[in-house]
Design a protein around this motif. Structure first.
Motif, PDB file in Angstrom:
ATOM      1  N   THR A 257      10.231 -12.432  10.546  1.00 31.50           N
ATOM      2  CA  THR A 257       9.276 -13.203  11.351  1.00 31.50           C
ATOM      3  C   THR A 257      10.028 -14.019  12.399  1.00 31.50           C
ATOM      4  O   THR A 257      11.228 -14.262  12.273  1.00 31.50           O
TER       5      THR A 257
ATOM      6  N   ILE B  64       4.909 -11.988  12.054  1.00 31.57           N
ATOM      7  CA  ILE B  64       5.647 -10.848  11.510  1.00 31.57           C
ATOM      8  C   ILE B  64       6.011  -9.880  12.629  1.00 31.57           C
ATOM      9  O   ILE B  64       5.146  -9.421  13.379  1.00 31.57           O
TER      10      ILE B  64
ATOM     11  N   ILE C 195      10.931  -8.209   5.261  1.00 31.81           N
ATOM     12  CA  ILE C 195      10.027  -8.715   6.289  1.00 31.81           C
ATOM     13  C   ILE C 195      10.814  -9.629   7.216  1.00 31.81           C
ATOM     14  O   ILE C 195      11.695 -10.363   6.763  1.00 31.81           O
TER      15      ILE C 195
ATOM     16  N   THR D 266      14.093 -10.475   1.738  1.00 38.20           N
ATOM     17  CA  THR D 266      13.818  -9.393   0.816  1.00 38.20           C
ATOM     18  C   THR D 266      12.891  -9.975  -0.245  1.00 38.20           C
ATOM     19  O   THR D 266      13.000 -11.162  -0.593  1.00 38.20           O
TER      20      THR D 266
ATOM     21  N   TYR E 216       8.623  -7.349  11.868  1.00 38.75           N
ATOM     22  CA  TYR E 216       9.236  -6.162  11.259  1.00 38.75           C
ATOM     23  C   TYR E 216       8.942  -6.145   9.775  1.00 38.75           C
ATOM     24  O   TYR E 216       9.001  -7.189   9.112  1.00 38.75           O
ATOM     25  N   VAL E 217       8.619  -4.989   9.246  1.00 40.10           N
ATOM     26  CA  VAL E 217       8.614  -4.717   7.810  1.00 40.10           C
ATOM     27  C   VAL E 217       9.180  -3.314   7.628  1.00 40.10           C
ATOM     28  O   VAL E 217       9.027  -2.458   8.496  1.00 40.10           O
ATOM     29  N   ASN E 218       9.815  -3.079   6.491  1.00 37.70           N
ATOM     30  CA  ASN E 218      10.334  -1.742   6.242  1.00 37.70           C
ATOM     31  C   ASN E 218       9.312  -0.912   5.459  1.00 37.70           C
ATOM     32  O   ASN E 218       8.260  -1.413   5.043  1.00 37.70           O
TER      33      ASN E 218
ATOM     34  N   PHE F  79       8.314  -2.212   2.069  1.00 37.53           N
ATOM     35  CA  PHE F  79       7.328  -3.298   2.128  1.00 37.53           C
ATOM     36  C   PHE F  79       5.909  -2.726   2.172  1.00 37.53           C
ATOM     37  O   PHE F  79       5.035  -3.170   1.423  1.00 37.53           O
ATOM     38  N   THR F  80       5.661  -1.775   3.061  1.00 42.31           N
ATOM     39  CA  THR F  80       4.304  -1.235   3.185  1.00 42.31           C
ATOM     40  C   THR F  80       3.871  -0.533   1.898  1.00 42.31           C
ATOM     41  O   THR F  80       2.714  -0.624   1.507  1.00 42.31           O
TER      42      THR F  80
ATOM     43  N   ILE G 279      -0.210  -5.182   9.624  1.00 39.53           N
ATOM     44  CA  ILE G 279       0.674  -6.307   9.310  1.00 39.53           C
ATOM     45  C   ILE G 279       1.445  -6.836  10.516  1.00 39.53           C
ATOM     46  O   ILE G 279       1.691  -8.031  10.624  1.00 39.53           O
TER      47      ILE G 279
ATOM     48  N   PRO H  54      11.490  -4.465  -0.440  1.00 39.49           N
ATOM     49  CA  PRO H  54      10.675  -4.820   0.719  1.00 39.49           C
ATOM     50  C   PRO H  54      11.403  -5.847   1.587  1.00 39.49           C
ATOM     51  O   PRO H  54      11.982  -6.807   1.074  1.00 39.49           O
TER      52      PRO H  54
ATOM     53  N   LYS I  83      17.775  -5.515   7.680  1.00 32.62           N
ATOM     54  CA  LYS I  83      16.937  -4.388   8.098  1.00 32.62           C
ATOM     55  C   LYS I  83      17.383  -3.085   7.455  1.00 32.62           C
ATOM     56  O   LYS I  83      16.583  -2.176   7.277  1.00 32.62           O
TER      57      LYS I  83
END
Length: 115
Positions: free
Chosen positions: A18, A24, A16, A111, A26-28, A31-32, A42, A14, A8
Protein backbone atom coordinates in the motif's frame (compact mmCIF):
# COMPACT_ATOMS: atom_id res chain seq x y z
CA UNK A 1 13.04 -9.58 3.59
CA UNK A 2 14.29 -6.08 3.86
CA UNK A 3 12.79 -4.29 0.86
CA UNK A 4 9.46 -4.06 -0.87
CA UNK A 5 11.03 -5.43 -4.06
CA UNK A 6 12.19 -8.51 -2.15
CA UNK A 7 8.76 -8.96 -0.61
CA UNK A 8 7.14 -8.91 -4.07
CA UNK A 9 9.16 -12.03 -4.89
CA UNK A 10 7.54 -13.95 -2.03
CA UNK A 11 5.29 -16.55 -3.63
CA UNK A 12 4.57 -18.85 -0.69
CA UNK A 13 2.64 -16.25 1.34
CA UNK A 14 0.04 -13.60 0.57
CA UNK A 15 1.74 -10.23 -0.05
CA UNK A 16 0.10 -6.81 -0.10
CA UNK A 17 1.61 -3.37 -0.78
CA UNK A 18 0.00 0.00 0.00
CA UNK A 19 0.93 3.64 -0.22
CA UNK A 20 1.00 5.98 2.78
CA UNK A 21 -2.74 6.59 2.50
CA UNK A 22 -3.36 2.84 2.80
CA UNK A 23 -4.41 2.42 -0.84
CA UNK A 24 -3.60 -1.06 -2.15
CA UNK A 25 -1.22 -0.98 -5.11
CA UNK A 26 -0.11 -4.63 -5.30
CA UNK A 27 -1.16 -8.11 -4.23
CA UNK A 28 0.34 -11.39 -5.36
CA UNK A 29 -1.50 -14.46 -6.67
CA UNK A 30 -1.28 -16.16 -3.28
CA UNK A 31 -3.12 -13.20 -1.74
CA UNK A 32 -6.02 -13.45 -4.20
CA UNK A 33 -6.25 -17.20 -3.64
CA UNK A 34 -6.27 -17.00 0.16
CA UNK A 35 -8.45 -13.90 0.58
CA UNK A 36 -10.85 -14.43 -2.33
CA UNK A 37 -10.68 -11.06 -4.10
CA UNK A 38 -9.62 -10.77 -7.71
CA UNK A 39 -7.29 -7.98 -8.81
CA UNK A 40 -10.08 -5.75 -10.15
CA UNK A 41 -11.86 -5.86 -6.78
CA UNK A 42 -8.85 -5.18 -4.54
CA UNK A 43 -6.53 -2.84 -6.45
CA UNK A 44 -7.01 0.81 -5.51
CA UNK A 45 -9.11 -0.08 -2.46
CA UNK A 46 -8.23 0.94 1.08
CA UNK A 47 -6.34 -1.47 3.32
CA UNK A 48 -9.07 -1.22 5.96
CA UNK A 49 -11.18 -3.65 3.96
CA UNK A 50 -8.77 -6.33 5.28
CA UNK A 51 -8.83 -5.13 8.89
CA UNK A 52 -11.66 -6.10 11.26
CA UNK A 53 -13.91 -3.09 11.84
CA UNK A 54 -13.22 -2.90 15.58
CA UNK A 55 -9.50 -2.29 14.80
CA UNK A 56 -9.98 0.54 12.27
CA UNK A 57 -9.48 3.39 14.74
CA UNK A 58 -6.33 1.86 16.24
CA UNK A 59 -4.95 1.25 12.76
CA UNK A 60 -5.63 4.83 11.66
CA UNK A 61 -3.97 6.23 14.77
CA UNK A 62 -0.87 4.04 14.43
CA UNK A 63 -0.61 4.65 10.70
CA UNK A 64 -0.84 8.44 11.02
CA UNK A 65 1.59 8.47 13.97
CA UNK A 66 4.13 6.59 11.86
CA UNK A 67 3.70 8.95 8.88
CA UNK A 68 4.32 11.93 11.17
CA UNK A 69 7.25 10.50 13.18
CA UNK A 70 8.78 7.73 11.05
CA UNK A 71 8.89 5.59 14.21
CA UNK A 72 7.12 2.30 14.77
CA UNK A 73 7.10 -0.61 17.19
CA UNK A 74 5.34 -3.01 14.82
CA UNK A 75 7.57 -3.07 11.75
CA UNK A 76 9.98 -5.84 10.78
CA UNK A 77 8.82 -8.59 13.11
CA UNK A 78 5.89 -11.04 13.16
CA UNK A 79 2.58 -9.82 14.57
CA UNK A 80 -0.40 -11.99 15.43
CA UNK A 81 -3.44 -10.20 14.02
CA UNK A 82 -6.70 -10.89 12.27
CA UNK A 83 -7.46 -10.29 8.60
CA UNK A 84 -10.78 -10.20 6.76
CA UNK A 85 -11.46 -12.30 3.66
CA UNK A 86 -13.78 -11.29 0.81
CA UNK A 87 -16.61 -13.34 2.34
CA UNK A 88 -16.22 -11.49 5.67
CA UNK A 89 -14.43 -14.20 7.63
CA UNK A 90 -11.94 -12.94 10.20
CA UNK A 91 -8.92 -15.21 10.13
CA UNK A 92 -6.04 -15.35 12.58
CA UNK A 93 -2.82 -14.58 10.78
CA UNK A 94 0.81 -13.65 11.23
CA UNK A 95 1.72 -10.35 9.58
CA UNK A 96 5.23 -9.10 8.89
CA UNK A 97 5.14 -5.46 7.78
CA UNK A 98 7.93 -3.36 6.35
CA UNK A 99 8.01 0.32 5.41
CA UNK A 100 10.12 1.96 2.75
CA UNK A 101 10.42 5.62 1.89
CA UNK A 102 10.66 6.32 -1.83
CA UNK A 103 11.27 10.00 -2.41
CA UNK A 104 8.88 11.83 -0.10
CA UNK A 105 6.37 9.00 0.12
CA UNK A 106 6.13 5.94 2.33
CA UNK A 107 5.10 2.52 1.03
CA UNK A 108 4.20 -0.49 3.15
CA UNK A 109 4.38 -4.17 2.33
CA UNK A 110 3.24 -7.14 4.35
CA UNK A 111 3.22 -10.87 4.21
CA UNK A 112 0.10 -12.34 5.79
CA UNK A 113 0.39 -15.98 6.85
CA UNK A 114 -2.98 -17.53 7.79
CA UNK A 115 -2.79 -19.57 10.98
Amino acid sequence: MNTISEMKLETQLPVIITDEQGVISYVNDCFTTVFGWNLDEIMGQHLEMLIPYNFHDAHRLSFSRFIMTGKSKILNHPLLLKAVTKDGLEIDSEHTIIAEKQGKNWFFAATIRPL
